[in-house]
Write a protein that holds these residues in place. Structure first.
Motif, PDB file in Angstrom:
ATOM      1  N   ARG A 176       1.002  -1.170   0.040  1.00 18.20           N
ATOM      2  CA  ARG A 176      -0.142   0.078  -0.042  1.00 18.20           C
ATOM      3  C   ARG A 176       0.859   1.254   0.042  1.00 18.20           C
ATOM      4  NH1 ARG A 176      -2.389  -0.425   4.694  1.00 18.20           N
ATOM      5  NH2 ARG A 176      -3.537  -2.138   4.093  1.00 18.20           N
ATOM      6  N   GLU A 177       2.005   1.229   0.746  1.00 15.35           N
ATOM      7  CA  GLU A 177       3.007   2.487   0.744  1.00 15.35           C
ATOM      8  C   GLU A 177       3.600   2.584  -0.408  1.00 15.35           C
ATOM      9  OE1 GLU A 177       3.268   5.010   3.110  1.00 15.35           O
ATOM     10  OE2 GLU A 177       1.475   3.848   4.057  1.00 15.35           O
ATOM     11  N   ALA A 178       4.002   1.663  -1.218  1.00 17.74           N
ATOM     12  CA  ALA A 178       4.794   1.398  -2.271  1.00 17.74           C
ATOM     13  C   ALA A 178       3.649   2.364  -3.365  1.00 17.74           C
ATOM     14  CB  ALA A 178       5.033   0.305  -2.827  1.00 17.74           C
ATOM     15  N   MET A 179       2.341   1.718  -3.420  1.00 21.85           N
ATOM     16  CA  MET A 179       1.614   2.352  -4.285  1.00 21.85           C
ATOM     17  C   MET A 179       1.265   3.747  -4.034  1.00 21.85           C
ATOM     18  SD  MET A 179       0.755   0.208  -6.801  1.00 21.85           S
ATOM     19  CE  MET A 179      -0.411   0.906  -7.348  1.00 21.85           C
ATOM     20  N   ARG A 180       1.101   4.157  -2.961  1.00 19.86           N
ATOM     21  CA  ARG A 180       0.934   5.648  -2.633  1.00 19.86           C
ATOM     22  C   ARG A 180       2.197   6.491  -2.944  1.00 19.86           C
ATOM     23  NH1 ARG A 180      -1.396   4.958   3.458  1.00 19.86           N
ATOM     24  NH2 ARG A 180      -3.582   4.551   2.800  1.00 19.86           N
ATOM     25  N   ALA A 181       3.503   5.722  -3.075  1.00 19.86           N
ATOM     26  CA  ALA A 181       4.446   6.667  -3.352  1.00 19.86           C
ATOM     27  C   ALA A 181       4.561   6.583  -5.040  1.00 19.86           C
ATOM     28  CB  ALA A 181       5.722   5.822  -2.860  1.00 19.86           C
ATOM     29  N   LEU A 182       4.014   5.516  -5.713  1.00 19.48           N
ATOM     30  CA  LEU A 182       4.176   5.575  -6.905  1.00 19.48           C
ATOM     31  C   LEU A 182       3.028   6.515  -7.582  1.00 19.48           C
ATOM     32  CD1 LEU A 182       5.205   4.198  -9.560  1.00 19.48           C
ATOM     33  CD2 LEU A 182       3.305   2.444  -9.213  1.00 19.48           C
ATOM     34  N   VAL A 183       1.886   6.592  -7.044  1.00 21.46           N
ATOM     35  CA  VAL A 183       0.828   7.481  -7.869  1.00 21.46           C
ATOM     36  C   VAL A 183       1.099   8.757  -7.940  1.00 21.46           C
ATOM     37  CG1 VAL A 183      -1.558   8.283  -7.140  1.00 21.46           C
ATOM     38  CG2 VAL A 183      -1.065   5.910  -6.627  1.00 21.46           C
ATOM     39  N   GLY A 184       1.094   9.179  -8.856  1.00 20.25           N
ATOM     40  CA  GLY A 184       1.533  10.603  -9.340  1.00 20.25           C
ATOM     41  C   GLY A 184       2.797  10.896  -9.819  1.00 20.25           C
ATOM     42  N   LEU A 185       3.496   9.845  -9.772  1.00 12.90           N
ATOM     43  CA  LEU A 185       5.051  10.083  -9.903  1.00 12.90           C
ATOM     44  C   LEU A 185       5.395  10.659 -11.177  1.00 12.90           C
ATOM     45  CD1 LEU A 185       7.391   9.021  -8.640  1.00 12.90           C
ATOM     46  CD2 LEU A 185       7.621   6.974 -10.218  1.00 12.90           C
ATOM     47  N   ARG A 186       4.558  10.652 -12.011  1.00 12.98           N
ATOM     48  CA  ARG A 186       5.038  11.349 -13.420  1.00 12.98           C
ATOM     49  C   ARG A 186       4.180  12.585 -13.762  1.00 12.98           C
ATOM     50  NH1 ARG A 186       8.253   8.055 -17.361  1.00 12.98           N
ATOM     51  NH2 ARG A 186       9.097   6.379 -15.992  1.00 12.98           N
ATOM     52  N   ARG A 187       3.576  13.027 -12.745  1.00 18.51           N
ATOM     53  CA  ARG A 187       2.148  13.964 -13.085  1.00 18.51           C
ATOM     54  C   ARG A 187       2.913  15.267 -13.598  1.00 18.51           C
ATOM     55  NH1 ARG A 187       2.130  13.696  -7.281  1.00 18.51           N
ATOM     56  NH2 ARG A 187       3.348  15.442  -6.089  1.00 18.51           N
ATOM     57  N   ASP A 188       4.354  15.501 -13.276  1.00 16.52           N
ATOM     58  CA  ASP A 188       4.780  16.764 -13.776  1.00 16.52           C
ATOM     59  C   ASP A 188       5.375  16.550 -15.025  1.00 16.52           C
ATOM     60  OD1 ASP A 188       4.458  17.903 -11.200  1.00 16.52           O
ATOM     61  OD2 ASP A 188       6.399  17.085 -10.376  1.00 16.52           O
ATOM     62  N   ARG A 189       5.274  15.200 -15.822  1.00 15.63           N
ATOM     63  CA  ARG A 189       5.748  15.379 -17.237  1.00 15.63           C
ATOM     64  C   ARG A 189       4.624  15.486 -18.040  1.00 15.63           C
ATOM     65  NH1 ARG A 189       9.686  10.844 -17.531  1.00 15.63           N
ATOM     66  NH2 ARG A 189       9.494  11.457 -19.678  1.00 15.63           N
ATOM     67  N   PRO A 190       4.436  16.569 -18.825  1.00 14.58           N
ATOM     68  CA  PRO A 190       3.569  17.188 -19.599  1.00 14.58           C
ATOM     69  C   PRO A 190       3.039  16.068 -20.770  1.00 14.58           C
ATOM     70  CG  PRO A 190       5.549  18.432 -20.281  1.00 14.58           C
ATOM     71  CD  PRO A 190       6.030  17.492 -19.006  1.00 14.58           C
TER      72      PRO A 190
END
Length: 88
Positions: A51-65
């Motif tokens: 669960r913690e790994a998934m939370r860390a992964l969610v939104g990882l690439r949100r800054d890549r247009p």
């Protein structure tokens, strides 16, 4: 936070129950809480880490247009994945 609990009954050997009783007095907690903690550590440890790994992964690439651009998403959806899956 709301917790919904279910009641259960355990049969413990006398030495195990005595150990829990002593630990509960030393720590100022209940035998029930000691049992819940032990069960969480033994059986939920892996799921908590996932669960913690998934939370860390969610939104990882949100800054890549390029990942937010609609044409990128359309290109992904036009792939042959569905055809490959249905061929199995």
């Amino acid at each position: 936070m709301l917790y919904i609990m279910r009641r259960t009954q355990l049969y413990l050997e006398t030495d195990l129950w005595e150990t829990l009783r002593i630990r509960s007095r030393e720590s100022g907690t209940t035998i029930s809480e000691l049992v819940r903690t032990a069960v969480r550590e033994r059986y939920l440890k892996g799921s908590a880490q996932r669960r913690e790994a998934m939370r860390a992964l969610v939104g990882l690439r949100r800054d890549r247009p390029e990942f937010a651009h609609p044409t990128y998403l359309r290109r992904l959806r036009q792939g042959s994945r569905l055809a490959r899956l249905s061929a199995r």
